[in-house]
Design a protein around this motif. Structure first.
Motif, PDB file in Angstrom:
ATOM      1  N   LEU A 175       0.834  -1.203   0.000  1.00  0.00           N
ATOM      2  CA  LEU A 175       0.000   0.000   0.000  1.00  0.00           C
ATOM      3  C   LEU A 175       0.871   1.256   0.000  1.00  0.00           C
ATOM      4  CD1 LEU A 175      -2.942   0.744  -0.078  1.00  0.00           C
ATOM      5  CD2 LEU A 175      -2.978   0.766   2.419  1.00  0.00           C
ATOM      6  N   ALA A 176       2.017   1.200   0.651  1.00  0.00           N
ATOM      7  CA  ALA A 176       2.944   2.333   0.622  1.00  0.00           C
ATOM      8  C   ALA A 176       3.439   2.590  -0.791  1.00  0.00           C
ATOM      9  CB  ALA A 176       4.132   2.062   1.549  1.00  0.00           C
ATOM     10  N   ARG A 177       3.710   1.533  -1.520  1.00  0.00           N
ATOM     11  CA  ARG A 177       4.166   1.687  -2.909  1.00  0.00           C
ATOM     12  C   ARG A 177       3.067   2.278  -3.783  1.00  0.00           C
ATOM     13  NH1 ARG A 177       3.234  -1.408  -7.108  1.00  0.00           N
ATOM     14  NH2 ARG A 177       2.505  -3.146  -5.824  1.00  0.00           N
ATOM     15  N   LEU A 178       1.861   1.754  -3.655  1.00  0.00           N
ATOM     16  CA  LEU A 178       0.753   2.245  -4.478  1.00  0.00           C
ATOM     17  C   LEU A 178       0.434   3.709  -4.169  1.00  0.00           C
ATOM     18  CD1 LEU A 178      -1.569  -0.887  -4.322  1.00  0.00           C
ATOM     19  CD2 LEU A 178      -0.258  -0.084  -6.294  1.00  0.00           C
ATOM     20  N   THR A 179       0.535   4.077  -2.901  1.00  0.00           N
ATOM     21  CA  THR A 179       0.267   5.458  -2.520  1.00  0.00           C
ATOM     22  C   THR A 179       1.336   6.393  -3.078  1.00  0.00           C
ATOM     23  OG1 THR A 179      -0.681   4.591  -0.469  1.00  0.00           O
ATOM     24  CG2 THR A 179      -0.300   6.944  -0.580  1.00  0.00           C
ATOM     25  N   ALA A 180       2.588   5.947  -3.062  1.00  0.00           N
ATOM     26  CA  ALA A 180       3.662   6.743  -3.668  1.00  0.00           C
ATOM     27  C   ALA A 180       3.448   6.885  -5.171  1.00  0.00           C
ATOM     28  CB  ALA A 180       5.015   6.102  -3.384  1.00  0.00           C
ATOM     29  N   GLU A 181       2.955   5.846  -5.811  1.00  0.00           N
ATOM     30  CA  GLU A 181       2.667   5.939  -7.252  1.00  0.00           C
ATOM     31  C   GLU A 181       1.619   7.013  -7.535  1.00  0.00           C
ATOM     32  OE1 GLU A 181       1.548   1.953  -8.232  1.00  0.00           O
ATOM     33  OE2 GLU A 181       3.568   1.403  -8.883  1.00  0.00           O
ATOM     34  N   ARG A 182       0.623   7.115  -6.662  1.00  0.00           N
ATOM     35  CA  ARG A 182      -0.378   8.173  -6.833  1.00  0.00           C
ATOM     36  C   ARG A 182       0.277   9.548  -6.726  1.00  0.00           C
ATOM     37  NH1 ARG A 182      -5.681   6.369  -3.283  1.00  0.00           N
ATOM     38  NH2 ARG A 182      -6.235   4.519  -4.499  1.00  0.00           N
ATOM     39  N   ALA A 183       1.181   9.697  -5.769  1.00  0.00           N
ATOM     40  CA  ALA A 183       1.868  10.980  -5.611  1.00  0.00           C
ATOM     41  C   ALA A 183       2.667  11.323  -6.859  1.00  0.00           C
ATOM     42  CB  ALA A 183       2.785  10.932  -4.390  1.00  0.00           C
ATOM     43  N   ILE A 184       3.355  10.345  -7.422  1.00  0.00           N
ATOM     44  CA  ILE A 184       4.140  10.580  -8.639  1.00  0.00           C
ATOM     45  C   ILE A 184       3.227  10.962  -9.796  1.00  0.00           C
ATOM     46  CG2 ILE A 184       5.674   9.508 -10.332  1.00  0.00           C
ATOM     47  CD1 ILE A 184       6.694   7.707  -8.030  1.00  0.00           C
ATOM     48  N   SER A 185       2.119  10.266  -9.927  1.00  0.00           N
ATOM     49  CA  SER A 185       1.183  10.552 -11.025  1.00  0.00           C
ATOM     50  C   SER A 185       0.651  11.977 -10.945  1.00  0.00           C
ATOM     51  CB  SER A 185       0.017   9.562 -10.992  1.00  0.00           C
ATOM     52  OG  SER A 185       0.456   8.247 -11.225  1.00  0.00           O
ATOM     53  N   ILE A 186       0.337  12.431  -9.741  1.00  0.00           N
ATOM     54  CA  ILE A 186      -0.162  13.795  -9.573  1.00  0.00           C
ATOM     55  C   ILE A 186       0.921  14.801  -9.951  1.00  0.00           C
ATOM     56  CG2 ILE A 186      -0.854  15.501  -7.847  1.00  0.00           C
ATOM     57  CD1 ILE A 186      -2.376  13.215  -6.447  1.00  0.00           C
ATOM     58  N   ALA A 187       2.162  14.539  -9.517  1.00  0.00           N
ATOM     59  CA  ALA A 187       3.258  15.455  -9.844  1.00  0.00           C
ATOM     60  C   ALA A 187       3.494  15.520 -11.344  1.00  0.00           C
ATOM     61  CB  ALA A 187       4.532  15.013  -9.130  1.00  0.00           C
ATOM     62  N   VAL A 188       3.409  14.395 -12.017  1.00  0.00           N
ATOM     63  CA  VAL A 188       3.577  14.369 -13.477  1.00  0.00           C
ATOM     64  C   VAL A 188       2.440  15.136 -14.138  1.00  0.00           C
ATOM     65  CG1 VAL A 188       3.569  12.865 -15.502  1.00  0.00           C
ATOM     66  CG2 VAL A 188       4.914  12.229 -13.474  1.00  0.00           C
ATOM     67  N   ARG A 189       1.236  14.955 -13.630  1.00  0.00           N
ATOM     68  CA  ARG A 189       0.060  15.634 -14.184  1.00  0.00           C
ATOM     69  C   ARG A 189       0.201  17.143 -14.129  1.00  0.00           C
ATOM     70  NH1 ARG A 189      -4.974  14.805 -10.567  1.00  0.00           N
ATOM     71  NH2 ARG A 189      -4.790  16.984  -9.970  1.00  0.00           N
ATOM     72  N   THR A 190       0.811  17.646 -13.068  1.00  0.00           N
ATOM     73  CA  THR A 190       0.945  19.094 -12.896  1.00  0.00           C
ATOM     74  C   THR A 190       2.300  19.617 -13.362  1.00  0.00           C
ATOM     75  OG1 THR A 190       1.705  18.768 -10.612  1.00  0.00           O
ATOM     76  CG2 THR A 190      -0.652  19.108 -10.958  1.00  0.00           C
TER      77      THR A 190
END
Length: 413
Positions: free
Chosen positions: A187-202
């Motif tokens: 779950l820590a890995r998946l949550t970090a992936e969400r953070a990366i995706s948001i940063a890429v999006r912006t």
């Protein structure tokens, strides 16, 4: 997983235990009584110590409603010292909050969220709570904060939308860190992936970089050192400063942090050459900053570099070198670091003393780390492993402070 330091034994009668856990579960006396099939006055008398609880069937029912074990309720497995009890309910709430990601916040017509200035303060507080190793507070508060920042991300657009997205990405990074500390690696890995995706999006490359360190740390904790190494290396190369960007402390800090985490992954792989090269490159970055700081919550700087040099030495089995680095630290600068970072380093040095066969100093390091950030020592499986090794290899009875901490940790040989 919530950690609570509580007085036990004679200091906390069973009635007060019932009242405490009922409060933790946010149950009124009436609701608690209804679930037990008892009257409110019966519950009140129990909590005030006017009615004895001498039937195991009743204790079992109460423990079931309170979602704890009977041993925790009656204190049978505890001594008369302060102990740490583990409560999985808050961690389950956090898991549930993460599964509500898309439907709750992004479908329909979202209501106006809290002001971004208020959310920014809340996110800053979450970072500080993490770096002070108050994991119980974080796990309890993160579900609500996630919902609030998700609502802001769904509601805002334009520049405010980017601000809201950045806050959401940061909350995911905090969440990833605390989940890793508590052993929820996937779950820590998946949550970090969400953070990366948001940063890429912006288009926020630096936040994507810090998100990558969280992602790689979760991989490394789960035993995937090669993947962690590659993730850090690839991102570090993309963010490597060039020319004028060496004057940007945020960029240099993120770049240096990626190098340090890559070095740790290389140490887990036993790759001495890569560790040396990566630490050399990280030193160039640390020297360019010139002081210890906390740009983008990285804690990157010369002292933190030395802590990673010591940690890498421990992973490579060179306990003596790690101890020497520890003794050479500037104490004033070390004391200025965040509690979580200092306690983690002392855990590494405890491991180095175990490697060197000095169980007394290993125990002293764990005790000192526990005084700085108890949750960092009492929640991590590696700390329990180190304590168990100390207990096993100490001739005779370990010092009282060590045995006391071992009891609080629940460590066994």
């Amino acid at each position: 997983m919530t950690l609570r330091a509580e007085p036990v034994g004679e200091e906390l009668p069973i009635g007060r235990r019932v009242a405490y856990w009922r409060g933790r579960r946010k149950l009124s006396q009436q609701v608690f009584a209804d679930r037990l099939g008892k009257s409110k006055s019966w519950v009140d008398k129990v909590e005030r110590g006017e009615r004895r609880l001498d039937k195991f069937s009743v204790l079992l029912d109460m423990a079931g409603v309170l979602q704890i074990s009977v041993d925790t309720l009656i204190g049978q497995a505890e001594n008369t010292q302060t102990v740490v009890t583990t409560d999985h309910v808050d961690l389950d709430r956090l898991r549930l909050a993460l599964t509500r990601f898309a439907p709750a916040a992004y479908l329909g017509n979202p209501a106006p969220p809290l002001p971004l200035t208020d959310l920014n303060k809340a996110v800053t507080h979450a970072w500080l709570t993490l770096q002070h190793a108050r994991y119980d507070t974080l796990v309890r508060d993160l579900p609500g904060l996630l919902g609030q920042v998700q609502a802001a991300d769904a509601y805002h657009s334009g520049s405010n939308g980017d601000r809201a997205a950045s806050l959401l990405g940061q909350v995911y990074q905090v969440t990833s860190c605390v989940l890793r500390k508590l052993g929820a690696y996937d779950l820590a890995r998946l949550t970090a992936e969400r953070a990366i995706s948001i940063a890429v999006r912006t288009g926020d490359a630096l936040r994507a970089g810090t998100g990558t360190t969280r992602f790689a740390n979760a991989l490394l904790a789960a035993g995937h050192a090669r993947q962690a190494f590659e993730a850090n290396i690839v991102t570090a190369h993309r963010l490597a400063p060039d020319g004028a960007t060496w004057a940007d402390p945020d960029r240099v800090s993120v770049y240096g942090s990626l190098l340090l985490q890559a070095a740790m992954a290389a140490a887990h792989l036993g790759d001495h050459a890569s560790v040396r090269e990566l630490l050399r490159e990280a030193k160039v970055a640390a020297d360019s900053i010139g002081k210890d700081d906390n740009h983008l919550r990285t804690s990157f700087g010369p002292t933190n570099l030395q802590l990673h040099v010591a940690a890498a030495a421990v992973e490579l089995g060179d306990g003596g070198r790690a101890v020497a680095i520890h003794h050479g630290l500037n104490q004033r600068r070390f004391d200025a670091l965040m509690p979580e970072r200092r306690a983690q380093h002392l855990l590494d040095i405890a491991r180095s003393h175990v490697i060197e066969g000095d169980m007394r100093r290993a125990g002293e390091c764990l005790v000192e780390a526990d005084q700085i950030a108890p949750a960092e020592i009492r929640t991590r499986p590696i700390a329990s492993d180190v304590m168990a090794e100390i207990l096993r290899r100490t001739p005779g009875t370990p010092p009282a402070l060590v045995t006391d901490l071992a009891d609080r940790m629940g460590a066994r040989v």
